[in-house]
Design a protein around this motif. Sequence first.
Motif, mmCIF file in Angstrom:
data_model
loop_
_atom_site.group_PDB
_atom_site.id
_atom_site.type_symbol
_atom_site.label_atom_id
_atom_site.label_comp_id
_atom_site.label_asym_id
_atom_site.label_seq_id
_atom_site.Cartn_x
_atom_site.Cartn_y
_atom_site.Cartn_z
ATOM 1 N N VAL A 48 0.920 -1.024 -0.046
ATOM 2 C CA VAL A 48 0.037 0.071 -0.048
ATOM 3 C C VAL A 48 0.879 1.154 -0.025
ATOM 4 O O VAL A 48 0.562 2.147 -0.822
ATOM 5 N N ALA A 49 1.760 1.289 0.753
ATOM 6 C CA ALA A 49 2.779 2.554 0.960
ATOM 7 C C ALA A 49 3.531 2.547 -0.307
ATOM 8 O O ALA A 49 3.611 3.824 -0.816
ATOM 9 N N ASP A 50 4.064 1.714 -0.942
ATOM 10 C CA ASP A 50 4.949 1.810 -2.238
ATOM 11 C C ASP A 50 3.824 2.196 -3.246
ATOM 12 O O ASP A 50 4.423 3.071 -4.226
ATOM 13 N N ARG A 51 2.947 2.015 -3.264
ATOM 14 C CA ARG A 51 1.881 2.245 -4.503
ATOM 15 C C ARG A 51 1.535 3.624 -4.399
ATOM 16 O O ARG A 51 1.387 4.503 -5.407
ATOM 17 N N HIS A 52 1.253 4.204 -3.114
ATOM 18 C CA HIS A 52 0.864 5.677 -2.756
ATOM 19 C C HIS A 52 2.249 6.531 -3.085
ATOM 20 O O HIS A 52 1.963 7.486 -3.496
ATOM 21 N N LEU A 53 3.342 6.075 -2.848
ATOM 22 C CA LEU A 53 4.398 6.620 -2.977
ATOM 23 C C LEU A 53 4.754 6.737 -4.555
ATOM 24 O O LEU A 53 5.330 7.955 -4.936
ATOM 25 N N ALA A 54 4.367 5.711 -5.201
ATOM 26 C CA ALA A 54 4.840 5.885 -6.731
ATOM 27 C C ALA A 54 3.746 6.896 -7.337
ATOM 28 O O ALA A 54 3.970 7.637 -8.147
ATOM 29 N N LYS A 55 2.697 6.843 -6.726
ATOM 30 C CA LYS A 55 1.365 7.872 -7.464
ATOM 31 C C LYS A 55 1.674 9.304 -7.010
ATOM 32 O O LYS A 55 1.313 10.161 -7.795
ATOM 33 N N ASN A 56 2.660 9.546 -5.987
ATOM 34 C CA ASN A 56 2.789 11.001 -5.444
ATOM 35 C C ASN A 56 4.265 11.161 -5.909
ATOM 36 O O ASN A 56 4.884 12.045 -5.090
ATOM 37 N N GLY A 57 4.836 10.902 -6.997
ATOM 38 C CA GLY A 57 6.033 11.078 -7.304
ATOM 39 C C GLY A 57 7.191 10.955 -6.547
ATOM 40 O O GLY A 57 8.337 11.521 -6.521
ATOM 41 N N HIS A 71 -7.373 5.087 4.570
ATOM 42 C CA HIS A 71 -8.007 4.172 5.463
ATOM 43 C C HIS A 71 -9.200 4.927 6.415
ATOM 44 O O HIS A 71 -9.857 4.163 6.987
ATOM 45 N N ILE A 72 -8.993 6.161 6.249
ATOM 46 C CA ILE A 72 -10.285 6.869 6.936
ATOM 47 C C ILE A 72 -11.541 6.413 6.109
ATOM 48 O O ILE A 72 -12.529 5.985 6.729
ATOM 49 N N ARG A 73 -11.326 6.525 4.801
ATOM 50 C CA ARG A 73 -12.672 6.111 4.031
ATOM 51 C C ARG A 73 -12.838 4.655 4.409
ATOM 52 O O ARG A 73 -14.205 4.054 4.440
ATOM 53 N N LEU A 74 -11.951 3.764 4.302
ATOM 54 C CA LEU A 74 -12.256 2.116 4.425
ATOM 55 C C LEU A 74 -12.822 2.012 5.839
ATOM 56 O O LEU A 74 -13.615 1.273 5.897
ATOM 57 N N ALA A 75 -12.253 2.586 6.956
ATOM 58 C CA ALA A 75 -12.897 2.508 8.295
ATOM 59 C C ALA A 75 -14.225 2.946 8.248
ATOM 60 O O ALA A 75 -14.979 2.291 9.255
ATOM 61 N N GLY A 76 -14.688 4.151 7.385
ATOM 62 C CA GLY A 76 -15.965 4.661 7.740
ATOM 63 C C GLY A 76 -16.911 3.979 6.851
ATOM 64 O O GLY A 76 -18.079 4.200 7.138
ATOM 65 N N ALA A 102 -9.114 -2.843 13.702
ATOM 66 C CA ALA A 102 -7.765 -2.949 14.208
ATOM 67 C C ALA A 102 -6.749 -2.972 13.123
ATOM 68 O O ALA A 102 -5.704 -2.559 13.128
ATOM 69 N N ILE A 103 -7.273 -4.052 12.301
ATOM 70 C CA ILE A 103 -6.313 -4.496 11.130
ATOM 71 C C ILE A 103 -6.251 -3.303 10.085
ATOM 72 O O ILE A 103 -4.981 -2.903 9.594
ATOM 73 N N VAL A 104 -7.309 -2.460 9.772
ATOM 74 C CA VAL A 104 -7.038 -1.219 9.116
ATOM 75 C C VAL A 104 -6.365 -0.231 9.780
ATOM 76 O O VAL A 104 -5.411 0.345 9.030
ATOM 77 N N GLN A 105 -6.509 -0.031 11.001
ATOM 78 C CA GLN A 105 -5.811 1.193 11.376
ATOM 79 C C GLN A 105 -4.133 0.520 11.784
ATOM 80 O O GLN A 105 -3.299 1.539 11.542
ATOM 81 N N ALA A 106 -3.972 -0.422 12.111
ATOM 82 C CA ALA A 106 -2.521 -1.072 12.057
ATOM 83 C C ALA A 106 -1.773 -1.001 10.781
ATOM 84 O O ALA A 106 -0.543 -0.714 10.816
ATOM 85 N N ARG A 107 -2.631 -1.451 9.627
ATOM 86 C CA ARG A 107 -2.115 -1.401 8.100
ATOM 87 C C ARG A 107 -1.702 0.271 7.852
ATOM 88 O O ARG A 107 -0.694 0.240 7.313
ATOM 89 N N MET A 108 -2.636 0.987 8.368
ATOM 90 C CA MET A 108 -2.135 2.506 8.031
ATOM 91 C C MET A 108 -1.016 3.048 8.733
ATOM 92 O O MET A 108 -0.104 3.495 8.099
#
Length: 231
Positions: A48-57, A71-76, A102-108
């Motif tokens: 997840v982190a690497d995908r967002h890093l690539a998308k944001n240059g 993750h806010i959207r996913l949790a909501g 817990a899994i969603v927040q831990a992954r974030m």
Amino acid sequence: MAGVARFVASSLAPAAQRFTPQAAAGVLRRVLEIAIDGYQRFPGAEQVADRHLAKNGGDAQLAIDAVVDQHIRLAGVQGFVTSIGGLVTLPIALPANLTGLAIVQARMVASIAHLRGYDLGDPRVRTAVITCMLGEDGVTDRLKKSSLVTSPLAIATAPVFDPELDRQVSGEVVAELLARISGKRMALAVTRRVPLLGGAVGAGVDGWSTYRIGEFADKSLVRRIPRPIER
């Protein structure tokens, strides 16, 4: 969702009694394994982190902001527990909604740590990740009461891994998660007679807690070179 709510209500008391520090550590280790390594169609923290890093240059801060927003959207999203790769069926001794959140927040938090250059395979970093799940208020309160001895950053960069601290933090985090679910259940009970309001309250509570945890992790896990574990 009504079935999940009933399950949560019936599970809180025995769950609270069941979690010794050792049992809580075991639960949080399993949560972290799924959050960091992924599960079925639920990608892990580094992916997840690497995908967002690539998308944001390659801009780590923009990537962190995107991770938190995702993750806010996913949790909501109401019912997300049953929609991300069968997490609800996992053999983790927590109520279903609590397991998923817990899994969603831990992954974030783990994604943020990875983007800041921390090694997610390092047990010190994993303890710091779960400490961040207490949120700023939770950590501050426990530092005042001495039920937590130091900050997430100090844990992540300590000279050695402290298994006793890991167990202590796990117990505090599980207790905090159970308290949050109890408070959410009470809020939902108040709104259950109003159509759609209960769902909005539930989504808002989970989304807000996720935002606060992401904000705290972003502030706490500053970029620095971690030291090797002394053996």
